[in-house]
Structures are given as structure tokens and as C-alpha cells.
Write a protein that holds these residues in place. Structure first.
Motif, mmCIF file in Angstrom:
data_model
loop_
_atom_site.group_PDB
_atom_site.id
_atom_site.type_symbol
_atom_site.label_atom_id
_atom_site.label_comp_id
_atom_site.label_asym_id
_atom_site.label_seq_id
_atom_site.Cartn_x
_atom_site.Cartn_y
_atom_site.Cartn_z
ATOM 1 N N ASP A 1 0.429 -1.366 -0.060
ATOM 2 C CA ASP A 1 0.052 0.283 0.321
ATOM 3 C C ASP A 1 0.881 0.879 -0.091
ATOM 4 N N GLY A 2 2.572 1.119 0.679
ATOM 5 C CA GLY A 2 2.894 2.564 0.897
ATOM 6 C C GLY A 2 2.073 3.901 0.661
ATOM 7 N N ASP A 3 2.477 4.582 0.638
ATOM 8 C CA ASP A 3 1.598 6.473 0.969
ATOM 9 C C ASP A 3 1.003 6.566 -0.442
ATOM 10 N N GLY A 4 -0.218 5.789 -0.313
ATOM 11 C CA GLY A 4 -0.199 6.510 -1.483
ATOM 12 C C GLY A 4 -0.078 6.741 -2.718
ATOM 13 N N ARG A 5 0.345 5.341 -3.184
ATOM 14 C CA ARG A 5 1.477 5.552 -4.540
ATOM 15 C C ARG A 5 0.580 5.815 -5.675
ATOM 16 N N THR A 6 0.563 7.033 -6.633
ATOM 17 C CA THR A 6 0.156 7.732 -7.283
ATOM 18 C C THR A 6 1.466 7.523 -8.789
ATOM 19 N N THR A 7 0.958 7.444 -10.100
ATOM 20 C CA THR A 7 1.746 7.357 -11.268
ATOM 21 C C THR A 7 1.322 7.567 -12.903
ATOM 22 N N LYS A 8 2.147 7.886 -13.477
ATOM 23 C CA LYS A 8 1.119 8.404 -14.790
ATOM 24 C C LYS A 8 1.888 7.353 -15.960
ATOM 25 N N LYS A 9 2.817 6.468 -15.788
ATOM 26 C CA LYS A 9 3.386 5.508 -16.430
ATOM 27 C C LYS A 9 2.028 4.145 -15.886
ATOM 28 N N GLU A 10 1.742 3.810 -17.488
ATOM 29 C CA GLU A 10 0.537 3.353 -17.174
ATOM 30 C C GLU A 10 1.380 1.238 -17.577
ATOM 31 N N SER A 11 0.907 0.652 -17.205
ATOM 32 C CA SER A 11 0.622 -0.779 -17.432
ATOM 33 C C SER A 11 -0.326 -0.896 -18.488
ATOM 34 N N ILE A 12 0.404 -1.728 -19.513
ATOM 35 C CA ILE A 12 -0.857 -1.837 -20.917
ATOM 36 C C ILE A 12 -0.145 -3.564 -21.223
ATOM 37 N N ASN A 13 -0.027 -4.238 -20.093
ATOM 38 C CA ASN A 13 0.263 -5.701 -19.743
ATOM 39 C C ASN A 13 -0.283 -6.679 -18.912
ATOM 40 N N ASP A 14 -0.355 -7.873 -19.333
ATOM 41 C CA ASP A 14 -0.432 -8.926 -18.225
ATOM 42 C C ASP A 14 0.676 -8.854 -16.830
ATOM 43 N N TYR A 15 2.135 -8.511 -17.381
ATOM 44 C CA TYR A 15 3.025 -9.328 -16.989
ATOM 45 C C TYR A 15 4.150 -8.193 -17.709
ATOM 46 N N PRO A 16 5.209 -7.505 -16.386
ATOM 47 C CA PRO A 16 6.236 -6.722 -16.523
ATOM 48 C C PRO A 16 6.832 -7.762 -18.137
ATOM 49 N N VAL A 17 7.677 -6.688 -19.493
ATOM 50 C CA VAL A 17 8.191 -7.189 -20.445
ATOM 51 C C VAL A 17 9.418 -7.111 -20.310
ATOM 52 N N GLY A 18 10.135 -8.346 -20.111
ATOM 53 C CA GLY A 18 12.009 -8.444 -20.029
ATOM 54 C C GLY A 18 12.679 -7.803 -19.076
ATOM 55 N N ILE A 19 11.766 -8.485 -18.419
ATOM 56 C CA ILE A 19 12.684 -8.881 -16.646
ATOM 57 C C ILE A 19 11.982 -9.880 -15.676
ATOM 58 N N LYS A 20 12.412 -10.495 -14.743
ATOM 59 C CA LYS A 20 12.159 -11.705 -14.139
ATOM 60 C C LYS A 20 11.114 -11.061 -12.952
ATOM 61 N N PRO A 21 10.103 -10.581 -12.646
ATOM 62 C CA PRO A 21 9.962 -10.353 -11.816
ATOM 63 C C PRO A 21 9.036 -11.150 -10.596
ATOM 64 N N ILE A 22 8.983 -10.485 -9.335
ATOM 65 C CA ILE A 22 8.389 -11.115 -8.374
ATOM 66 C C ILE A 22 6.422 -10.919 -8.507
ATOM 67 N N LYS A 23 6.139 -12.443 -8.238
ATOM 68 C CA LYS A 23 4.512 -12.602 -8.907
ATOM 69 C C LYS A 23 4.123 -12.202 -7.206
ATOM 70 N N VAL A 24 3.230 -11.547 -6.975
ATOM 71 C CA VAL A 24 2.126 -11.006 -5.608
ATOM 72 C C VAL A 24 1.006 -11.510 -6.390
ATOM 73 N N GLU A 25 0.628 -12.762 -5.113
ATOM 74 C CA GLU A 25 -0.583 -13.292 -5.925
ATOM 75 C C GLU A 25 -1.634 -13.590 -4.316
ATOM 76 N N LEU A 26 -2.234 -12.262 -4.465
ATOM 77 C CA LEU A 26 -3.448 -12.205 -3.179
ATOM 78 C C LEU A 26 -4.515 -13.464 -3.067
ATOM 79 N N LYS A 27 -4.498 -14.026 -2.243
ATOM 80 C CA LYS A 27 -5.516 -15.235 -2.321
ATOM 81 C C LYS A 27 -6.561 -14.825 -1.575
ATOM 82 N N SER A 28 -7.828 -15.401 -1.840
ATOM 83 C CA SER A 28 -9.211 -15.670 -1.422
ATOM 84 C C SER A 28 -9.359 -16.860 -1.521
ATOM 85 N N ASP A 29 -11.178 -17.103 0.166
ATOM 86 C CA ASP A 29 -11.070 -18.311 0.166
ATOM 87 C C ASP A 29 -11.308 -19.259 -0.858
ATOM 88 N N ASN A 30 -11.672 -19.005 -2.002
ATOM 89 C CA ASN A 30 -11.864 -19.374 -3.278
ATOM 90 C C ASN A 30 -10.056 -19.915 -4.179
#
Length: 141
Positions: free
Chosen positions: A70-99
Motif C-alpha cells: 500500500d505504501g504512501d498513497g502511490r500514484t504514477t503517470k506510467k500506465e501498465s498495458i500488459n498482463d506481465y512486465p516485459v523483459g524482466i523476471k519479477p516477483i509475482k505477488v498473488e493475493l488469495k481468498s478463500d476460493n
């Protein structure tokens, strides 16, 4: 003579104002806000990078990760237009529910050129500190 100068000055001010407003409207960029609002049914967080995975179920650890994200109310002007970051190996963080099948949210965190980013697909790409990145990455070590 004074009247001509006054009229020219007024016209110049009006035209300057119109040009300024038009320029602002044409160059306006969207401001994206990071949001993980639906954490009510959150039961676990699945972290993965490559073949390494770690499921976090401890309530205190989950709260710590959400706090970092959550940080300090993060804002940006950089838009994400993909399902997955391109050209890098990120850490995927999945928030899971009961389902077990569905995720509340999927977020990617990564380092690129000594800067750290948090990417929410189709929302925005936000900068984060190295300490915030390491606060999450430590669970995969």
C-alpha cells in the motif's frame, strides 16, 4: 495611442491564457493510483519468482506485506498495458481468498536499472524503495 497599447496588452494576455489552457489540455496525462481495496477475504499470499514459490498464511506476515504494498498513497503517470512486465523476471505477488482458484489481485515487483517497481497489470507502474522491495523479497530467500 495609450488606448491601442492597452488593447494590444489585453489581447496578448487573453491569447497567452488560451494557449496555456490548450497546451495543458493536450498534454494532460492520466494519474493512476495503486489500489488493492478488496483484502476482506484475504487468506494467503503466494509469492513466486521463476520456480521458487512461497505461500504466506501467517496473519502478521500478510499484514506486513499489504502494508508495504500500500505504501504512501502511490500514484504514477506510467500506465501498465500488459498482463506481465516485459523483459524482466519479477516477483509475482498473488493475493488469495478463500476460493482457491481465484486471486483477489496480482501484482509484480521488480528491479530495473537499480530502481524498484511495483506493477499492477492494466493500472500503473509505481516506484518503490529498495527497502520495500526487500521487505517482500525476503520471503523467497
Amino acid at each position: 495611442m495609450k488606448r491601442k497599447i492597452l488593447i494590444i496588452a489585453i489581447v496578448a494576455l487573453v491569447l497567452g491564457g488560451v494557449f496555456y489552457i490548450v497546451k495543458k489540455m493536450l498534454t494532460a496525462e492520466n494519474l493512476y493510483t495503486f489500489n488493492i481495496s478488496k483484502t476482506d477475504g484475504l487468506k494467503s499470499i503466494l509469492l513466486s519468482k521463476g520456480t521458487v514459490q512461497k505461500k504466506i498464511t501467517d496473519l502478521q506476515e500478510i499484514e506486513d506485506i499489504i502494508y508495504v504494498l500500500d505504501g504512501d498513497g502511490r500514484t504514477t503517470k506510467k500506465e501498465s498495458i500488459n498482463d506481465y512486465p516485459v523483459g524482466i523476471k519479477p516477483i509475482k505477488v498473488e493475493l488469495k481468498s478463500d476460493n482457491k482458484k481465484d486471486s483477489i489481485a496480482v501484482i509484480y515487483i521488480y528491479e530495473d536499472n537499480s530502481l524498484y517497481y511495483l506493477e499492477q497489470p492494466y493500472n500503473g507502474i509505481y516506484q518503490m524503495s529498495g527497502d520495500e522491495y526487500n521487505g517482500i523479497a525476503k520471503y523467497l530467500r
